[in-house]
Design an enzyme around this catalytic site. Structure first.
Site, PDB file in Angstrom:
ATOM      1  N   HIS A  75       0.824  -1.214   0.000  1.00 55.37           N
ATOM      2  CA  HIS A  75       0.000   0.000   0.000  1.00 55.37           C
ATOM      3  C   HIS A  75       0.858   1.263   0.000  1.00 55.37           C
ATOM      4  CE1 HIS A  75      -4.279  -1.409   1.134  1.00 55.37           C
ATOM      5  NE2 HIS A  75      -3.622  -2.411   0.554  1.00 55.37           N
ATOM      6  N   VAL A  79       1.336   3.834  -4.073  1.00 57.61           N
ATOM      7  CA  VAL A  79       0.772   5.176  -4.248  1.00 57.61           C
ATOM      8  C   VAL A  79       1.777   6.158  -4.845  1.00 57.61           C
ATOM      9  CG1 VAL A  79      -0.327   7.117  -3.058  1.00 57.61           C
ATOM     10  CG2 VAL A  79      -0.867   4.773  -2.380  1.00 57.61           C
ATOM     11  N   GLU A  94      -2.696   9.486   3.821  1.00 56.82           N
ATOM     12  CA  GLU A  94      -2.970   8.167   3.243  1.00 56.82           C
ATOM     13  C   GLU A  94      -3.523   7.202   4.284  1.00 56.82           C
ATOM     14  OE1 GLU A  94       0.422   6.604   1.114  1.00 56.82           O
ATOM     15  OE2 GLU A  94       0.917   8.610   0.371  1.00 56.82           O
ATOM     16  N   PRO A 167      -5.824  -1.260  -5.468  1.00 61.16           N
ATOM     17  CA  PRO A 167      -6.787  -2.306  -5.846  1.00 61.16           C
ATOM     18  C   PRO A 167      -7.672  -2.654  -4.654  1.00 61.16           C
ATOM     19  CG  PRO A 167      -4.555  -2.894  -6.528  1.00 61.16           C
ATOM     20  CD  PRO A 167      -4.426  -1.706  -5.627  1.00 61.16           C
TER      21      PRO A 167
END
Length: 207
Positions: A75, A79, A94, A167
């Site tokens: 993750h 980004v 985030e 995703p």
């Protein structure tokens, strides 16, 4: 919901891709990544060993940190590159984005960072600690130990909206493959393509 072995492998393959193809924008401040970047920068202290021992102590008490750290690194890197921007606190970072609300493992990274800072303050980036910790926990879980380059700098910008491209948990293996490729990461590497050919047509969920 716990992750199946297949799901963990798919995430781990993505993480290894991020490590091997240089998708780590935070490293630019240091002039690029290299193996053993911290050798000699913390006197006689072995930074990678400090991280390894800290993560191992956490792993012994909670083996669920393995999929947690794999997911955290994925993750983070997905980004804006591997820059530890997922660690930044704030009302619109985030960390607060819906895809990241269930991310776990922050305590492990905090512990590793504290251990490193105790012997080598202000030198080792959190971005590198995430990468090293994930590598170590994959190895502790029975996976192959792979080498990682270090020399990243921590990002200073973290926006919740940027994480919305991650995703979703219902993504299939094919969808995840496409999402990773859209970030400039491709499956043509001969050393990793067998993993992709095995998983790309299987409907796997990342949770």
């Amino acid at each position: 919901m716990s992750m199946t072995n297949s799901k963990i492998v798919l995430l781990a393959v993505g993480v290894i891709f991020f490590n091997l193809v240089g998708h780590c924008y935070g490293a630019l401040g240091y002039g690029g990544l290299q193996y053993g970047f911290y050798n000699g920068k913390c006197r006689t202290s072995d930074v990678e060993d400090i991280v390894r021992r800290t993560v191992y102590s956490k792993y012994l008490t909670n083996r669920k940190i393995a999929p947690a750290l794999i997911r955290m690194q994925f993750h983070d890197c997905f980004v804006t590159g591997c820059d530890a921007s997922i660690l930044l606190d704030g009302p619109n970072t985030e960390k607060t984005s819906p895809p990241n609300l269930s991310v776990r493992g922050y305590d492990v990274i905090d512990a590793a960072k504290a251990a490193v800072e105790n012997v080598c303050p202000g030198v080792v980036s959190c971005a590198d600690i995430i990468v090293m910790a994930t590598r170590d926990v994959v190895s502790f879980s029975g996976g192959a130990r792979y080498s990682v380059q270090t020399g990243r700098r921590d990002g200073l910008v973290s926006l919740a909206q940027n994480a919305l491209t991650l995703p979703p948990p219902t993504s299939s293996g094919v969808k995840c493959h496409s999402s990773i490729c859209s970030q400039g990461i491709h499956s043509h590497r001969h050393d990793l393509s067998p993993w992709w050919s095995h998983y790309r047509n299987r409907s796997l969920f990342i949770v």
